[in-house]
Motif scaffolding. Structure first.
Motif, PDB file in Angstrom:
ATOM      1  N   ALA A 176      -8.360  11.653 -38.480  1.00  0.00           N
ATOM      2  CA  ALA A 176      -6.956  11.884 -38.830  1.00  0.00           C
ATOM      3  C   ALA A 176      -6.415  10.846 -39.819  1.00  0.00           C
ATOM      4  O   ALA A 176      -5.778  11.222 -40.820  1.00  0.00           O
ATOM      5  N   PRO A 177      -6.641   9.537 -39.616  1.00  0.00           N
ATOM      6  CA  PRO A 177      -6.139   8.565 -40.607  1.00  0.00           C
ATOM      7  C   PRO A 177      -6.781   8.742 -41.993  1.00  0.00           C
ATOM      8  O   PRO A 177      -6.156   8.447 -43.015  1.00  0.00           O
ATOM      9  N   ILE A 178      -8.013   9.238 -42.015  1.00  0.00           N
ATOM     10  CA  ILE A 178      -8.673   9.473 -43.305  1.00  0.00           C
ATOM     11  C   ILE A 178      -7.944  10.585 -44.057  1.00  0.00           C
ATOM     12  O   ILE A 178      -7.675  10.478 -45.253  1.00  0.00           O
ATOM     13  N   TYR A 179      -7.588  11.662 -43.339  1.00  0.00           N
ATOM     14  CA  TYR A 179      -6.849  12.743 -43.982  1.00  0.00           C
ATOM     15  C   TYR A 179      -5.454  12.288 -44.395  1.00  0.00           C
ATOM     16  O   TYR A 179      -4.940  12.697 -45.434  1.00  0.00           O
ATOM     17  N   LEU A 180      -4.844  11.417 -43.602  1.00  0.00           N
ATOM     18  CA  LEU A 180      -3.556  10.836 -43.993  1.00  0.00           C
ATOM     19  C   LEU A 180      -3.724   9.984 -45.253  1.00  0.00           C
ATOM     20  O   LEU A 180      -2.888  10.033 -46.164  1.00  0.00           O
ATOM     21  N   GLY A 181      -4.826   9.256 -45.326  1.00  0.00           N
ATOM     22  CA  GLY A 181      -5.117   8.463 -46.526  1.00  0.00           C
ATOM     23  C   GLY A 181      -5.277   9.330 -47.759  1.00  0.00           C
ATOM     24  O   GLY A 181      -4.903   8.926 -48.867  1.00  0.00           O
ATOM     25  N   LEU A 182      -5.813  10.536 -47.580  1.00  0.00           N
ATOM     26  CA  LEU A 182      -5.920  11.452 -48.718  1.00  0.00           C
ATOM     27  C   LEU A 182      -4.540  11.822 -49.246  1.00  0.00           C
ATOM     28  O   LEU A 182      -4.367  12.014 -50.453  1.00  0.00           O
ATOM     29  N   SER A 183      -3.555  11.920 -48.361  1.00  0.00           N
ATOM     30  CA  SER A 183      -2.206  12.215 -48.849  1.00  0.00           C
ATOM     31  C   SER A 183      -1.673  11.045 -49.681  1.00  0.00           C
ATOM     32  O   SER A 183      -0.927  11.245 -50.635  1.00  0.00           O
ATOM     33  N   LEU A 184      -2.082   9.831 -49.344  1.00  0.00           N
ATOM     34  CA  LEU A 184      -1.697   8.681 -50.170  1.00  0.00           C
ATOM     35  C   LEU A 184      -2.387   8.726 -51.531  1.00  0.00           C
ATOM     36  O   LEU A 184      -1.819   8.322 -52.542  1.00  0.00           O
ATOM     37  N   SER A 185      -3.624   9.254 -51.551  1.00  0.00           N
ATOM     38  CA  SER A 185      -4.309   9.387 -52.845  1.00  0.00           C
ATOM     39  C   SER A 185      -3.587  10.417 -53.722  1.00  0.00           C
ATOM     40  O   SER A 185      -3.590  10.287 -54.939  1.00  0.00           O
ATOM     41  N   LEU A 186      -2.958  11.409 -53.103  1.00  0.00           N
ATOM     42  CA  LEU A 186      -2.131  12.358 -53.868  1.00  0.00           C
ATOM     43  C   LEU A 186      -0.955  11.645 -54.523  1.00  0.00           C
ATOM     44  O   LEU A 186      -0.603  11.936 -55.665  1.00  0.00           O
ATOM     45  N   LEU A 187      -0.359  10.723 -53.787  1.00  0.00           N
ATOM     46  CA  LEU A 187       0.748   9.941 -54.336  1.00  0.00           C
ATOM     47  C   LEU A 187       0.273   9.115 -55.533  1.00  0.00           C
ATOM     48  O   LEU A 187       0.949   9.058 -56.567  1.00  0.00           O
ATOM     49  N   MET A 188      -0.897   8.503 -55.412  1.00  0.00           N
ATOM     50  CA  MET A 188      -1.449   7.724 -56.526  1.00  0.00           C
ATOM     51  C   MET A 188      -1.707   8.616 -57.744  1.00  0.00           C
ATOM     52  O   MET A 188      -1.427   8.242 -58.876  1.00  0.00           O
ATOM     53  N   LEU A 189      -2.230   9.806 -57.483  1.00  0.00           N
ATOM     54  CA  LEU A 189      -2.502  10.761 -58.555  1.00  0.00           C
ATOM     55  C   LEU A 189      -1.197  11.185 -59.227  1.00  0.00           C
ATOM     56  O   LEU A 189      -1.133  11.292 -60.457  1.00  0.00           O
ATOM     57  N   LEU A 190      -0.163  11.415 -58.446  1.00  0.00           N
ATOM     58  CA  LEU A 190       1.151  11.785 -58.974  1.00  0.00           C
ATOM     59  C   LEU A 190       1.694  10.694 -59.897  1.00  0.00           C
ATOM     60  O   LEU A 190       2.202  10.976 -60.985  1.00  0.00           O
ATOM     61  N   ILE A 191       1.561   9.446 -59.462  1.00  0.00           N
ATOM     62  CA  ILE A 191       2.037   8.322 -60.282  1.00  0.00           C
ATOM     63  C   ILE A 191       1.278   8.272 -61.606  1.00  0.00           C
ATOM     64  O   ILE A 191       1.877   8.122 -62.677  1.00  0.00           O
ATOM     65  N   LYS A 192      -0.058   8.416 -61.561  1.00  0.00           N
ATOM     66  CA  LYS A 192      -0.857   8.402 -62.790  1.00  0.00           C
ATOM     67  C   LYS A 192      -0.500   9.580 -63.698  1.00  0.00           C
ATOM     68  O   LYS A 192      -0.442   9.441 -64.922  1.00  0.00           O
ATOM     69  N   PHE A 193      -0.266  10.766 -63.104  1.00  0.00           N
ATOM     70  CA  PHE A 193       0.094  11.960 -63.856  1.00  0.00           C
ATOM     71  C   PHE A 193       1.361  11.690 -64.686  1.00  0.00           C
ATOM     72  O   PHE A 193       1.388  11.909 -65.892  1.00  0.00           O
ATOM     73  N   PHE A 194       2.407  11.200 -64.012  1.00  0.00           N
ATOM     74  CA  PHE A 194       3.655  10.952 -64.721  1.00  0.00           C
ATOM     75  C   PHE A 194       3.580   9.733 -65.630  1.00  0.00           C
ATOM     76  O   PHE A 194       4.286   9.673 -66.637  1.00  0.00           O
ATOM     77  N   GLN A 195       2.712   8.791 -65.325  1.00  0.00           N
ATOM     78  CA  GLN A 195       2.498   7.663 -66.229  1.00  0.00           C
ATOM     79  C   GLN A 195       1.966   8.167 -67.569  1.00  0.00           C
ATOM     80  O   GLN A 195       2.410   7.717 -68.624  1.00  0.00           O
ATOM     81  N   GLU A 196       1.026   9.103 -67.522  1.00  0.00           N
ATOM     82  CA  GLU A 196       0.478   9.687 -68.757  1.00  0.00           C
ATOM     83  C   GLU A 196       1.564  10.414 -69.551  1.00  0.00           C
ATOM     84  O   GLU A 196       1.652  10.274 -70.764  1.00  0.00           O
ATOM     85  N   ILE A 197       2.379  11.211 -68.855  1.00  0.00           N
ATOM     86  CA  ILE A 197       3.436  11.957 -69.538  1.00  0.00           C
ATOM     87  C   ILE A 197       4.462  11.008 -70.153  1.00  0.00           C
ATOM     88  O   ILE A 197       4.859  11.166 -71.311  1.00  0.00           O
ATOM     89  N   ILE A 198       4.912  10.010 -69.393  1.00  0.00           N
ATOM     90  CA  ILE A 198       5.902   9.055 -69.889  1.00  0.00           C
ATOM     91  C   ILE A 198       5.333   8.262 -71.064  1.00  0.00           C
ATOM     92  O   ILE A 198       6.043   7.977 -72.031  1.00  0.00           O
TER      93      ILE A 198
END
Length: 165
Positions: free
Chosen positions: A17-39
């Motif tokens: 379960a904590p591993i799957y929760l950690g994957l949701s944090l990796s989504l947050l990291m991906l989101l930040i990188k996505f918008f960093q590229e756009i900005i």
């Protein structure tokens, strides 16, 4: 003794379960990188070449595919190996949720990896210069390895389903 051991072993699935929760944090990291590229590119949009814009868009598509892959692994893995998700009836539910067994999940992950590899390969082709032909050959070989592995897994899965039916 055996019964107690089996209960402990069965309960250990919750360690995932904590591993799957950690994957949701990796989504947050991906989101930040996505918008960093756009900005980063937005102020330069009128100055960058069409080729560089296409490469950026391919990179954004790649991130979207990786995000979808994370969601698929996170939810399906949790449902298959930890516990069923208890989602209220009035809440929108993903159509594939609860329908992906571990075999289907492997196929979807393999297909996503092939798609991500295809985008990377296309990016390499677009940045091709004559000095990188050996490196490009290795990218193609690695990509074809992903494709063949995906096809092999699909064939084995189909063969197994025919054996059961």
């Amino acid at each position: 003794m055996e019964k107690k051991f089996e209960k402990i072993m069965y309960a250990s699935r919750w360690l995932l379960a904590p591993i799957y929760l950690g994957l949701s944090l990796s989504l947050l990291m991906l989101l930040i990188k996505f918008f960093q590229e756009i900005i980063h590119v937005f102020p330069l949009i009128l100055e960058i070449s069409e080729k560089d814009l296409i490469l950026l868009i391919l990179s954004l598509v790649d991130m979207a595919l990786v995000g979808g892959l994370i969601i698929m692994v996170m939810f399906s893995g949790y449902e298959n190996f930890v516990s069923q998700l208890d989602i209220d009836e009035n809440v929108e539910k993903l159509s594939w949720l609860g329908k992906l067994d571990s075999g289907s999940l492997k196929q979807k992950v393999a297909a996503s990896i092939v798609a991500i590899s295809s985008i990377h390969l296309l990016q390499k082709f677009m940045n091709l210069d004559s000095s990188n032909s050996t490196q490009l050959m290795w990218y193609v070989i690695i990509h074809m390895t992903f494709v063949l592995s995906s096809l092999g897994m699909a064939w084995v899965d189909r063969f197994n389903h025919k054996q059961k039916g």
